[in-house]
Write an enzyme that holds these catalytic residues in place. Structure first.
Site, PDB file in Angstrom:
ATOM      1  N   ASP A   1     -37.747  -5.893   2.939  1.00 24.23           N
ATOM      2  CA  ASP A   1     -38.501  -6.726   3.929  1.00 24.23           C
ATOM      3  C   ASP A   1     -38.667  -8.115   3.702  1.00 24.23           C
ATOM      4  O   ASP A   1     -38.384  -8.612   2.352  1.00 24.23           O
ATOM      5  CB  ASP A   1     -40.113  -6.092   4.022  1.00 24.23           C
TER       6      ASP A   1
HETATM    7  N1  URA Z   1     -40.021  -0.201   1.290  1.00 21.30           N
HETATM    8  C1  URA Z   1     -40.791  -1.080   2.433  1.00 21.30           C
HETATM    9  O1  URA Z   1     -41.787  -0.793   2.939  1.00 21.30           O
HETATM   10  N2  URA Z   1     -40.375  -2.309   2.252  1.00 21.30           N
HETATM   11  C2  URA Z   1     -39.041  -2.651   1.530  1.00 21.30           C
HETATM   12  O2  URA Z   1     -38.907  -3.920   1.569  1.00 21.30           O
HETATM   13  C3  URA Z   1     -38.424  -1.692   1.008  1.00 21.30           C
HETATM   14  C4  URA Z   1     -39.034  -0.330   0.665  1.00 21.30           C
END
Ligand code: URA
Length: 241
Positions: free
Chosen positions: A105
């Site tokens: 993310d």
């Molecule tokens: N899980 C998440 O919620 N976000 C990420 O970036 C990676 C794994």
């Protein structure tokens, strides 16, 4: 391996864009078996010949593999208008079709492997390979034994999706802050945040530490990257399917 054009070889290996490389070859920056070659279309077999670029030997690798410590604020998707993980690389890595093997993310930090080896990217991502991913997580307040059990036993997310069992390691915990490592095998969209959301908890900080046997190098500050070492390359999952 077959002989290939000198400019193609060098641009595939990240020495610059094809046009930059052509100029450098014309200028005499490249030699093959100690002889300066000024013809970009010269055919060379990089296994059989010694290629030098600006005085340094070029060790042939078909693909490039980078380990990046992704900073928050940068997206991993390369089809977004936001600054992405390729935008922050040196010019020489921008023209060799690198893509992230797996996403993080925008606000997540940590390990991303960038490669132009599509098969390897597939192996890293394939759930069949059971590549465990380790995430460092911070949330407000402690976790109850019941909540730990739910995380570890394969929980149901708010939308009904079921997760495989995970492992959890509490590093520090009191009523204000909990720091923990979570190990998961899948890579569902926003998986870690959704797992904690299913417990009514919000993830305040998230960082990926490892994917399979590839561990983020402590010496890489956020935004820094390096090529994978020979040992790390040997530890990448091998394709058998
Ligand atoms: N899980 C998440 O919620 N976000 C990420 O970036 C990676 C794994």
């Amino acid at each position: 391996m077959d002989a290939m054009r000198l400019d193609k070889l060098l641009s595939n290996m990240g020495y610059g864009s094809r046009s930059e490389i052509k100029k450098m070859i014309n200028r005499g920056s490249v030699s093959i078996d100690r002889k300066v070659i000024r013809n970009p279309s010269f055919k060379v077999n990089p296994i059989e010949s010694i290629v030098n670029f600006e005085g340094k030997q070029v060790f042939y690798r078909k693909f490039t593999y980078l380990m990046l410590n992704k900073p928050a604020g940068i997206v991993s998707s390369t089809d977004s208008k936001d600054t992405n993980v390729i935008d922050i690389l040196d010019e020489k890595y921008k023209h060799i079709n690198l893509s992230p093997a797996g996403r993080l993310d925008k606000d997540t930090e940590g390990l991303i492997i960038l490669t132009n080896d599509g098969l390897m990217a597939h192996n890293i991502l394939s759930p069949k390979k059971k590549n465990e991913k380790k995430y460092y997580v911070e949330i407000d307040g402690s976790i109850s034994p019941d909540q730990m059990e739910m995380l570890e036993n394969g929980m149901i997310l708010k939308d009904g999706e079921k997760c495989l069992p995970s492992r959890i390691e509490i590093l520090e915990s009191d009523e204000i802050l909990c720091k923990l490592n979570l190990y998961i095998i899948e890579g569902k969209y926003h998986q870690v945040k959704r797992m904690f959301a299913a417990l009514g908890r919000k993830v305040n900080y998230l960082k990926r530490i490892s994917i399979g046997k590839i561990v983020l190098d402590d010496n890489l500050a956020t935004g820094e990257y390096r090529e994978l070492s020979e040992i790390e390359l040997k530890n990448l999952p091998v394709s058998k399917d």
